[in-house]
Design an enzyme around this catalytic site. Structure first.
Site, PDB file in Angstrom:
ATOM      1  N   ASP A  44       7.735   1.013 -20.844  1.00 33.88           N
ATOM      2  CA  ASP A  44       8.797   1.389 -21.758  1.00 33.88           C
ATOM      3  C   ASP A  44       9.473   0.089 -22.222  1.00 33.88           C
ATOM      4  OD1 ASP A  44      10.775   2.976 -23.048  1.00 33.88           O
ATOM      5  OD2 ASP A  44      12.095   2.636 -21.340  1.00 33.88           O
ATOM      6  N   ASP A  46      13.067  -0.451 -23.976  1.00 31.73           N
ATOM      7  CA  ASP A  46      14.500  -0.619 -23.731  1.00 31.73           C
ATOM      8  C   ASP A  46      14.864  -0.257 -22.295  1.00 31.73           C
ATOM      9  OD1 ASP A  46      14.798  -1.248 -26.514  1.00 31.73           O
ATOM     10  OD2 ASP A  46      14.657   0.900 -26.929  1.00 31.73           O
ATOM     11  N   ASN A  93       9.899   5.076 -27.539  1.00 32.91           N
ATOM     12  CA  ASN A  93      10.514   6.036 -28.468  1.00 32.91           C
ATOM     13  C   ASN A  93      11.596   5.311 -29.253  1.00 32.91           C
ATOM     14  OD1 ASN A  93       9.090   8.194 -27.399  1.00 32.91           O
ATOM     15  ND2 ASN A  93      10.846   9.147 -26.379  1.00 32.91           N
ATOM     16  N   GLN A  94      11.552   5.396 -30.578  1.00 31.50           N
ATOM     17  CA  GLN A  94      12.623   4.799 -31.395  1.00 31.50           C
ATOM     18  C   GLN A  94      13.122   5.839 -32.400  1.00 31.50           C
ATOM     19  OE1 GLN A  94      14.032   1.823 -30.828  1.00 31.50           O
ATOM     20  NE2 GLN A  94      12.633   1.333 -29.148  1.00 31.50           N
ATOM     21  N   CYS A 126       6.929   5.324 -31.295  1.00 31.79           N
ATOM     22  CA  CYS A 126       7.133   6.649 -31.880  1.00 31.79           C
ATOM     23  C   CYS A 126       8.428   6.594 -32.681  1.00 31.79           C
ATOM     24  CB  CYS A 126       7.225   7.739 -30.809  1.00 31.79           C
ATOM     25  SG  CYS A 126       7.836   9.287 -31.526  1.00 31.79           S
ATOM     26  N   CYS A 134       6.238  15.757 -33.091  1.00 31.21           N
ATOM     27  CA  CYS A 134       5.050  14.890 -33.070  1.00 31.21           C
ATOM     28  C   CYS A 134       4.408  14.916 -31.683  1.00 31.21           C
ATOM     29  CB  CYS A 134       5.446  13.457 -33.423  1.00 31.21           C
ATOM     30  SG  CYS A 134       6.466  12.683 -32.147  1.00 31.21           S
ATOM     31  N   ASP A 163      12.611   3.832 -17.505  1.00 34.09           N
ATOM     32  CA  ASP A 163      13.967   3.950 -16.957  1.00 34.09           C
ATOM     33  C   ASP A 163      14.608   5.301 -17.243  1.00 34.09           C
ATOM     34  OD1 ASP A 163      14.276   3.552 -19.687  1.00 34.09           O
ATOM     35  OD2 ASP A 163      16.059   2.278 -19.469  1.00 34.09           O
TER      36      ASP A 163
HETATM   37 MG   LIG Z   1      14.043   2.998 -21.766  1.00 33.75          MG
HETATM   38 ZN   LIG Z   2       6.286  10.485 -32.568  1.00 37.23          ZN
END
Ligand SMILES: [Mg+2]
Ligand SMILES: [Zn+2]
Length: 219
Positions: A44, A46, A93-94, A126, A134, A163
């Site tokens: 991951d 962040d 993931n963003q 993403c 999605c 995290d």
């Molecule tokens: Mg994170």
């Molecule tokens: Zn996605």
């Protein structure tokens, strides 16, 4: 070839056991299958590789290039894992991109900086939110499964470091061993992690210790 086969302790044991009739073809197929998929560490971004900003008890990504910082010990931990044979794949993931509060170009620029500072094989993003439905937004395993197909990864010998609960769920659904970094966020504590550790350098030590198991990778 015999030296290569015998370098696998499991196969060496079979070959030297007089009670077992050796079928070289079967052994070769088995060895080739095991060697075809490399183990990965799915990372991951962040809160694992880079600093996350806790707002209202919940971690959020850096908003600006100035806020974007690689955490201490991350580059060294990643080069150790890579030297040990793990493919390093960032899966992030963003959703702020879908929400319109962050530009894709800014995220891409941060990821380019990350790649210039840390040895990584791929960065998968993403850019969607829940409403998009999605296949890539964690807890869905799409980013891990796609990377496995593209890069020829052995998911069963792979590990994930995250995290938040979404990271653990995505790993479990992909058949990957999940490690949770406990950052003491004010949110539900995730279930299903194989290990709960403090940071990526600790996770790297854990992974490299597991790798000493006979067939390498983590099971
Ligand atoms: Mg994170
Ligand atoms: Zn996605």
């Amino acid at each position: 070839m015999v030296v290569y086969l015998a370098s696998n302790p499991d196969i060496a044991r079979i070959m030297t056991d007089p009670a077992i009739d050796i079928d070289l073809g079967t052994l070769l197929t088995r060895q080739a299958t095991a060697a075809a998929g490399r183990p990965a560490v799915f990372l991951d971004r962040d809160g694992v590789l880079t600093e996350a900003f806790v707002r209202d008890g919940v971690p959020t990504p850096p908003r600006t290039q100035a806020e974007f910082r690689v955490l201490p010990g991350v580059a060294k931990a990643c080069s150790g894992l890579r030297q040990a044979g793990f493919v390093l794949v960032v899966v992030t993931n963003q959703p702020d991109i879908a929400r319109g509060t962050q530009d894709r170009a800014e995220v891409d620029k941060m990821n380019e900086r990350l790649r210039s500072l840390v040895p990584l094989d791929e960065v998968c993003v993403c850019p969607h939110d829940d409403a998009d439905g999605c296949a890539c937004r964690k807890p869905r395993p799409g980013m891990l499964l796609d990377a496995a197909d593209r890069l020829g990864l052995d998911l069963a010998r792979s590990v994930s470091v995250g995290d938040r609960w979404r990271d653990i769920q995505a790993a479990l659904r992909a058949g990957v061993t999940p490690i949770h970094l406990d950052r003491h966020y004010d949110e539900r504590s995730p279930a299903g992690a194989r290990a709960v550790l403090a940071d990526l350098p600790e996770a790297a030590v854990w992974i490299l210790e597991q790798k000493r198991a006979p067939e390498g990778g983590v099971r």
